[in-house]
Design a protein around this motif. Structure first.
Motif, PDB file in Angstrom:
ATOM      1  N   TRP A  13       0.870  -1.181   0.086  1.00  0.00           N
ATOM      2  CA  TRP A  13       0.025  -0.170   0.195  1.00  0.00           C
ATOM      3  C   TRP A  13       0.936   1.284  -0.007  1.00  0.00           C
ATOM      4  O   TRP A  13       0.740   2.146  -0.645  1.00  0.00           O
ATOM      5  CB  TRP A  13      -0.969  -0.084   1.224  1.00  0.00           C
ATOM      6  CG  TRP A  13      -1.996   1.012   1.377  1.00  0.00           C
ATOM      7  CD1 TRP A  13      -2.894   1.437   0.585  1.00  0.00           C
ATOM      8  CD2 TRP A  13      -1.467   2.427   2.006  1.00  0.00           C
ATOM      9  NE1 TRP A  13      -3.437   2.656   0.813  1.00  0.00           N
ATOM     10  CE2 TRP A  13      -2.669   3.439   1.846  1.00  0.00           C
ATOM     11  CE3 TRP A  13      -0.467   2.858   2.778  1.00  0.00           C
ATOM     12  CZ2 TRP A  13      -2.659   4.508   2.467  1.00  0.00           C
ATOM     13  CZ3 TRP A  13      -0.597   3.818   3.157  1.00  0.00           C
ATOM     14  CH2 TRP A  13      -1.625   4.905   3.260  1.00  0.00           C
ATOM     15  N   GLU A  14       1.834   1.361   0.669  1.00  0.00           N
ATOM     16  CA  GLU A  14       2.837   2.340   1.095  1.00  0.00           C
ATOM     17  C   GLU A  14       3.565   2.758  -0.395  1.00  0.00           C
ATOM     18  O   GLU A  14       3.614   3.717  -1.126  1.00  0.00           O
ATOM     19  CB  GLU A  14       3.938   2.188   2.019  1.00  0.00           C
ATOM     20  CG  GLU A  14       3.078   2.170   3.434  1.00  0.00           C
ATOM     21  CD  GLU A  14       4.073   1.733   4.551  1.00  0.00           C
ATOM     22  OE1 GLU A  14       5.509   1.193   4.226  1.00  0.00           O
ATOM     23  OE2 GLU A  14       3.833   1.779   5.555  1.00  0.00           O
ATOM     24  N   GLU A  16       2.576   1.757  -3.543  1.00  0.00           N
ATOM     25  CA  GLU A  16       1.446   2.271  -4.444  1.00  0.00           C
ATOM     26  C   GLU A  16       1.025   3.718  -3.901  1.00  0.00           C
ATOM     27  O   GLU A  16       0.935   4.510  -4.853  1.00  0.00           O
ATOM     28  CB  GLU A  16       0.319   1.359  -4.258  1.00  0.00           C
ATOM     29  CG  GLU A  16      -0.858   1.592  -5.140  1.00  0.00           C
ATOM     30  CD  GLU A  16      -2.050   0.990  -5.289  1.00  0.00           C
ATOM     31  OE1 GLU A  16      -3.264   1.331  -5.639  1.00  0.00           O
ATOM     32  OE2 GLU A  16      -1.863  -0.249  -5.079  1.00  0.00           O
ATOM     33  N   MET A  17       1.123   4.209  -3.046  1.00  0.00           N
ATOM     34  CA  MET A  17       0.598   5.394  -2.478  1.00  0.00           C
ATOM     35  C   MET A  17       1.782   6.438  -3.047  1.00  0.00           C
ATOM     36  O   MET A  17       1.483   7.485  -3.529  1.00  0.00           O
ATOM     37  CB  MET A  17       0.676   5.568  -1.216  1.00  0.00           C
ATOM     38  CG  MET A  17      -0.947   5.108  -0.638  1.00  0.00           C
ATOM     39  SD  MET A  17      -2.144   5.795  -1.240  1.00  0.00           S
ATOM     40  CE  MET A  17      -2.291   7.787  -0.768  1.00  0.00           C
ATOM     41  N   TYR A  18       3.035   6.112  -2.789  1.00  0.00           N
ATOM     42  CA  TYR A  18       4.310   6.877  -3.067  1.00  0.00           C
ATOM     43  C   TYR A  18       4.305   7.162  -4.687  1.00  0.00           C
ATOM     44  O   TYR A  18       4.381   8.182  -5.027  1.00  0.00           O
ATOM     45  CB  TYR A  18       5.472   6.193  -2.616  1.00  0.00           C
ATOM     46  CG  TYR A  18       6.759   7.007  -3.196  1.00  0.00           C
ATOM     47  CD1 TYR A  18       7.241   7.978  -2.449  1.00  0.00           C
ATOM     48  CD2 TYR A  18       7.316   6.380  -4.082  1.00  0.00           C
ATOM     49  CE1 TYR A  18       8.175   9.078  -2.788  1.00  0.00           C
ATOM     50  CE2 TYR A  18       8.594   7.307  -4.519  1.00  0.00           C
ATOM     51  CZ  TYR A  18       8.677   8.367  -3.952  1.00  0.00           C
ATOM     52  OH  TYR A  18      10.097   9.090  -4.316  1.00  0.00           O
ATOM     53  N   HIS A  21       0.601   8.712  -5.846  1.00  0.00           N
ATOM     54  CA  HIS A  21      -0.381   9.801  -5.637  1.00  0.00           C
ATOM     55  C   HIS A  21       0.773  10.796  -5.064  1.00  0.00           C
ATOM     56  O   HIS A  21       0.455  11.981  -4.977  1.00  0.00           O
ATOM     57  CB  HIS A  21      -1.191   9.428  -4.190  1.00  0.00           C
ATOM     58  CG  HIS A  21      -2.261   8.354  -4.958  1.00  0.00           C
ATOM     59  ND1 HIS A  21      -3.149   8.570  -5.642  1.00  0.00           N
ATOM     60  CD2 HIS A  21      -2.183   7.065  -4.658  1.00  0.00           C
ATOM     61  CE1 HIS A  21      -3.866   7.627  -6.249  1.00  0.00           C
ATOM     62  NE2 HIS A  21      -3.415   6.457  -5.438  1.00  0.00           N
TER      63      HIS A  21
END
Length: 153
Positions: A13-14, A16-18, A21
């Motif tokens: 998740w981290e 992917e966020m980085y 987004h």
């Protein structure tokens, strides 16, 4: 199929966020041999950003001067073309110089430049400006300067 642990899910998740987004991301490059014509960007950056980086990006050096540079997408992501060559020449880059890149999603790379010996910032890079004079303007300035020196004698 075995389910991922909570920690592995968090890591996924981290990441992917980085990559999807965040508005900017950083990486550095130590300039290899033969960097004058092109620079291969880090594999991890290229893997995540190849589809997001346009064909022309801006490099902004420490002096605030902007260079339009072509990108080339092959198996890697490259900075290429006259824009890259002029950036290299103007900032007097050499093998093993360290460049710190901050990529902003608006197609800009802000670049800090560190020398290859001390890894401290190259002070001179803050004073680089693109010359916008034509050759004839340079000749006129040179002639005027010679006349001014002769007048002082």
């Amino acid at each position: 199929m075995e389910e991922k642990s909570d920690c592995e899910n968090c890591k996924t998740w981290e990441e992917e966020m980085y990559w999807k987004h965040f508005n900017s991301m950083h990486f550095y490059q130590i300039l290899p041999k033969n960097f004058n014509d092109h620079l291969v960007l880090p594999e991890k950056f290229a893997a995540h950003m190849t589809t997001h980086v346009p064909d022309i990006v801006s490099l902004i050096g420490p002096s605030g001067t902007m260079w339009e540079v072509e990108t080339q997408k092959t198996d890697n992501l490259l900075l290429v073309g006259d824009g890259w060559k002029n950036f290299v020449k103007t900032y007097e880059l050499e093998e093993n110089c360290l460049l710190m890149f901050k990529y902003k999603r608006n197609s800009r790379f802000e670049v800090l430049i560190f020398d290859q010996e001390s890894f401290c910032e190259k002070e001179s890079c803050y004073f680089v400006k693109k010359c916008r004079h034509t050759k004839s303007e340079h000749e006129n300035h040179k002639k005027r300067s010679v006349r001014e020196v002769q007048a002082l004698r």
